[in-house]
Scaffold this active site. Structure first.
Site, PDB file in Angstrom:
ATOM      1  N   GLU A 216      10.303   3.549 -22.485  1.00  0.00           N
ATOM      2  CA  GLU A 216      10.014   2.782 -21.266  1.00  0.00           C
ATOM      3  C   GLU A 216       9.329   1.505 -21.736  1.00  0.00           C
ATOM      4  O   GLU A 216       8.139   1.520 -22.073  1.00  0.00           O
ATOM      5  CB  GLU A 216       9.090   3.585 -20.333  1.00  0.00           C
ATOM      6  CG  GLU A 216       9.711   4.860 -19.790  1.00  0.00           C
ATOM      7  CD  GLU A 216      10.717   4.622 -18.662  1.00  0.00           C
ATOM      8  OE1 GLU A 216      10.970   3.451 -18.305  1.00  0.00           O
ATOM      9  OE2 GLU A 216      11.262   5.620 -18.145  1.00  0.00           O
ATOM     10  N   CYS A 250       4.357  -3.596 -16.096  1.00  0.00           N
ATOM     11  CA  CYS A 250       5.640  -3.786 -16.772  1.00  0.00           C
ATOM     12  C   CYS A 250       6.695  -4.351 -15.829  1.00  0.00           C
ATOM     13  O   CYS A 250       7.571  -5.088 -16.256  1.00  0.00           O
ATOM     14  CB  CYS A 250       6.118  -2.476 -17.376  1.00  0.00           C
ATOM     15  SG  CYS A 250       6.290  -1.167 -16.155  1.00  0.00           S
TER      16      CYS A 250
HETATM   17  P1  NAD Z   1       1.940  -1.217 -27.128  1.00  0.00           P
HETATM   18  O1  NAD Z   1       3.398  -1.048 -27.430  1.00  0.00           O
HETATM   19  O2  NAD Z   1       1.158  -2.165 -27.938  1.00  0.00           O
HETATM   20  O3  NAD Z   1       1.183   0.198 -27.245  1.00  0.00           O
HETATM   21  C1  NAD Z   1       1.630   1.373 -26.600  1.00  0.00           C
HETATM   22  C2  NAD Z   1       1.161   2.594 -27.373  1.00  0.00           C
HETATM   23  O4  NAD Z   1       1.718   2.560 -28.681  1.00  0.00           O
HETATM   24  C3  NAD Z   1      -0.361   2.709 -27.534  1.00  0.00           C
HETATM   25  O5  NAD Z   1      -0.721   4.068 -27.329  1.00  0.00           O
HETATM   26  C4  NAD Z   1      -0.591   2.293 -28.988  1.00  0.00           C
HETATM   27  O6  NAD Z   1      -1.674   2.970 -29.590  1.00  0.00           O
HETATM   28  C5  NAD Z   1       0.700   2.706 -29.669  1.00  0.00           C
HETATM   29  N1  NAD Z   1       1.047   1.829 -30.796  1.00  0.00           N
HETATM   30  C6  NAD Z   1       0.773   0.497 -30.912  1.00  0.00           C
HETATM   31  N2  NAD Z   1       1.269   0.006 -32.078  1.00  0.00           N
HETATM   32  C7  NAD Z   1       1.856   1.055 -32.702  1.00  0.00           C
HETATM   33  C8  NAD Z   1       2.561   1.203 -33.927  1.00  0.00           C
HETATM   34  N3  NAD Z   1       2.742   0.160 -34.753  1.00  0.00           N
HETATM   35  N4  NAD Z   1       3.030   2.412 -34.274  1.00  0.00           N
HETATM   36  C9  NAD Z   1       2.879   3.466 -33.439  1.00  0.00           C
HETATM   37  N5  NAD Z   1       2.225   3.403 -32.255  1.00  0.00           N
HETATM   38  C10 NAD Z   1       1.728   2.218 -31.886  1.00  0.00           C
HETATM   39  O7  NAD Z   1       1.886  -1.559 -25.568  1.00  0.00           O
HETATM   40  P2  NAD Z   1       0.630  -1.943 -24.681  1.00  0.00           P
HETATM   41  O8  NAD Z   1       0.120  -3.261 -25.123  1.00  0.00           O
HETATM   42  O9  NAD Z   1      -0.309  -0.779 -24.626  1.00  0.00           O
HETATM   43  O10 NAD Z   1       1.344  -2.071 -23.247  1.00  0.00           O
HETATM   44  C11 NAD Z   1       2.013  -3.225 -22.846  1.00  0.00           C
HETATM   45  C12 NAD Z   1       3.524  -3.105 -22.977  1.00  0.00           C
HETATM   46  O11 NAD Z   1       3.970  -1.898 -22.379  1.00  0.00           O
HETATM   47  C13 NAD Z   1       4.253  -4.218 -22.238  1.00  0.00           C
HETATM   48  O12 NAD Z   1       5.343  -4.659 -22.992  1.00  0.00           O
HETATM   49  C14 NAD Z   1       4.736  -3.523 -20.958  1.00  0.00           C
HETATM   50  O13 NAD Z   1       5.825  -4.151 -20.334  1.00  0.00           O
HETATM   51  C15 NAD Z   1       5.035  -2.169 -21.461  1.00  0.00           C
HETATM   52  N6  NAD Z   1       5.008  -1.176 -20.392  1.00  0.00           N
HETATM   53  C16 NAD Z   1       6.173  -0.601 -19.985  1.00  0.00           C
HETATM   54  C17 NAD Z   1       6.173   0.310 -18.924  1.00  0.00           C
HETATM   55  C18 NAD Z   1       7.433   0.973 -18.420  1.00  0.00           C
HETATM   56  O14 NAD Z   1       7.341   1.937 -17.666  1.00  0.00           O
HETATM   57  N7  NAD Z   1       8.616   0.502 -18.789  1.00  0.00           N
HETATM   58  C19 NAD Z   1       4.967   0.632 -18.305  1.00  0.00           C
HETATM   59  C20 NAD Z   1       3.806   0.006 -18.752  1.00  0.00           C
HETATM   60  C21 NAD Z   1       3.828  -0.883 -19.798  1.00  0.00           C
END
Ligand code: NAD
Length: 468
Positions: A216, A250
């Site tokens: 997602e 998002c």
């Molecule tokens: P992110 O991708 O930075 O982090 C999400 C999760 O991944 C966190 O738990 C983090 O600890 C982990 N993570 C981060 N880097 C990692 C890596 N290199 N390896 C493994 N795990 C890792 O996202 P964010 O900044 O927390 O959230 C914002 C993003 O999420 C935006 O792009 C937004 O559009 C998206 N989002 C999508 C939805 C949806 O339902 N489609 C909902 C909410 C947010």
């Protein structure tokens, strides 16, 4: 923030792996009992703790917490409990004449041990939300919430530990290192919510074990307001959908294409609504939340600064104080500005005037497929034009964001905005393997056609190929 050690992560995984078939054997009534206990924990027992934690993490107003975190969970549980008997039932399919003597059905069986990795923007909703279909479908699950909302992550852990024994569901707190350790384990399914960049890391790790994935993700979700749109309604709905959670959504409208004939009235209406929502100063309004931390606030603000340097005009708002940025309307934005290249994920709204609808379609097609695309129009021909000439994970017509909450609609993106669907029955299927079951009752026609292949058998095969 508590960080689990590698040994304890491995131990939780092994416990769930050993226990998964007992969980899979749970009845519909037992799964509903767990889900209703989760509902009670969120709605009653831990409700105030959730509100306090989200306020501590990014000053989220209580009303927004109740609507977008608590209600999102309770309504998904209500919907699941109502339909679970039906979703869990074997689904019989038709039998063609050539398969006379057999019957077939599809059984949804659990995938097994699942990993749920969630982001910070709706920490409760996006951690416990996927847990609902995971449990409904009979899986065990480990949840890794975001390190950026530590107060809320701690409450999520308390809730999960209150409702589930660790062999059924557990929360592992930690940052990228913890996430990386988890991703090295052979989970059966990984449900990731976050950015497209990290989505790629997750998919690569999943490939190592051929784990199935649901991604997602995010991206830039456009809004189109045509010359026939109800501008007052559009401004009000868009102001809510864009600026709740300070734009950290998002599916938030990322930028707006408005027909030139409606550009002025739309901006005026939007400014009036924003003044009504947040009164004199959004920076101190109790109805407006902060950006999750100063680093992210600086990232968002740098988009505004970059756009202004390239000639854009901030026609409303855009003040910054620490991790708070007031809602900003920005016009005259050059297409190569960073604000038009990257997902904003904050309270800045570029408003672009257009003359020709084809220009809008071409611009949207030149980028990645958005997670959401919104159309404001009262002309069916225009709605159909924009729908059939663009692609997106989901669309609202004359509204925004609402498709997320409609439980009978699948939710998810496509390619850069995501892979797979969630919510309601789609979430249940995401966490299930749809197992095909074919049962023979009478000898099949095929048995008469097994070797040796005589001339007579060849004639019958010829006849079958022609007829069926
Ligand atoms: P992110 O991708 O930075 O982090 C999400 C999760 O991944 C966190 O738990 C983090 O600890 C982990 N993570 C981060 N880097 C990692 C890596 N290199 N390896 C493994 N795990 C890792 O996202 P964010 O900044 O927390 O959230 C914002 C993003 O999420 C935006 O792009 C937004 O559009 C998206 N989002 C999508 C939805 C949806 O339902 N489609 C909902 C909410 C947010």
């Amino acid at each position: 923030m508590v960080t689990e050690t590698r040994n304890s992560i491995d131990r939780i995984f092994e416990i769930q792996k050993a226990h998964q078939y007992r969980v899979a054997a749970s009845t519909c009534a037992e799964r509903k009992t767990r889900l209703l206990a989760l509902k009670k924990a969120v709605e009653v027992t831990f409700r105030q703790e959730i509100r306090d934690a989200l306020y501590a993490d990014f000053k989220k107003p209580q009303a927004e917490t109740d609507l977008t975190e608590i209600f999102a969970i309770t309504s998904e549980i209500n919907h699941t409990v109502k339909h679970l008997d039906q979703w869990m039932s074997d689904r019989y399919v038709r039998t063609p004449l050539s398969f006379f003597g057999s019957s077939s059905f599809v059984r949804c069986e659990p995938r097994g041990v699942c990993l749920i990795i969630s982001p910070w923007n709706f920490p409760v909703n996006l951690s416990l939300g996927p847990l609902i279909p995971a449990v409904a479908a009979g899986n065990t699950a480990i949840i890794k919430p975001s390190e950026f909302t530590p107060h809320t992550s701690a409450v999520i852990k308390k809730i999960v530990n209150h409702v589930f024994p660790p062999e059924e569901a557990e929360v592992v707190e930690g940052d990228v290192e913890t996430s990386t350790r988890l991703l090295a384990l052979p989970f059966n399914h990984i449900f990731f919510t976050g950015s497209p960049q990290v989505g790629k890391v997750v998919m690569k790790a999943a490939a190592e074990h051929l784990a199935s994935v649901t991604l997602e993700l995010g991206g830039k979700s456009p809004v189109i307001i045509d010359e026939t749109a109800d501008i007052k309604a559009a401004a009000r709905r868009l102001a809510w959908g864009k600026f709740i959670n300070s734009g950290q959504i998002c599916i938030a409208p990322d930028y707006v294409f408005v027909h030139r004939s409606k550009a002025e009235p739309f901006q005026r209406e939007l400014q009036e609504v924003l003044q009504e929502f947040y009164e004199e100063d959004a920076l101190v309004s109790a109805s407006y939340c902060s950006i999750v931390n100063e680093k992210h606030a600086a990232r968002v603000y740098s988009y505004l600064e970059d756009a202004v340097e390239r000639g854009a005009k901030v026609v409303f708002g855009g003040q910054k104080e620490a991790a708070r940025i007031s809602p900003a309307l920005i016009t005259d934005v050059p297409r190569d500005a960073r604000i038009m290249q990257e997902e904003i994920f904050g309270p800045l709204l570029p408003v672009l005037a257009y003359d020709d609808r084809q220009e809008v379609v071409e611009y949207i097609r030149s980028g990645e497929k958005p997670l959401a695309l919104y159309i404001y129009s009262s002309k069916n021909a225009n709605i159909e034009y924009f729908l059939s000439n663009t692609r997106a994970g989901g669309t609202c017509i004359n509204n925004n964001d609402m498709h997320f909450l409609q439980p009978y609609l699948p939710f998810g993106g496509d390619n850069n905005s995501g892979i797979g669907k969630s919510h309601g029955e789609w979430g249940f299927k995401t966490f299930s393997n749809e197992r095909s079951v074919y049962r023979q009752h009478l000898p099949s026609v095929l048995e008469k056609l097994m070797p040796p292949y005589t001339a007579g058998k060849n004639r019958v095969i010829e006849w079958i190929v022609k007829l069926f």
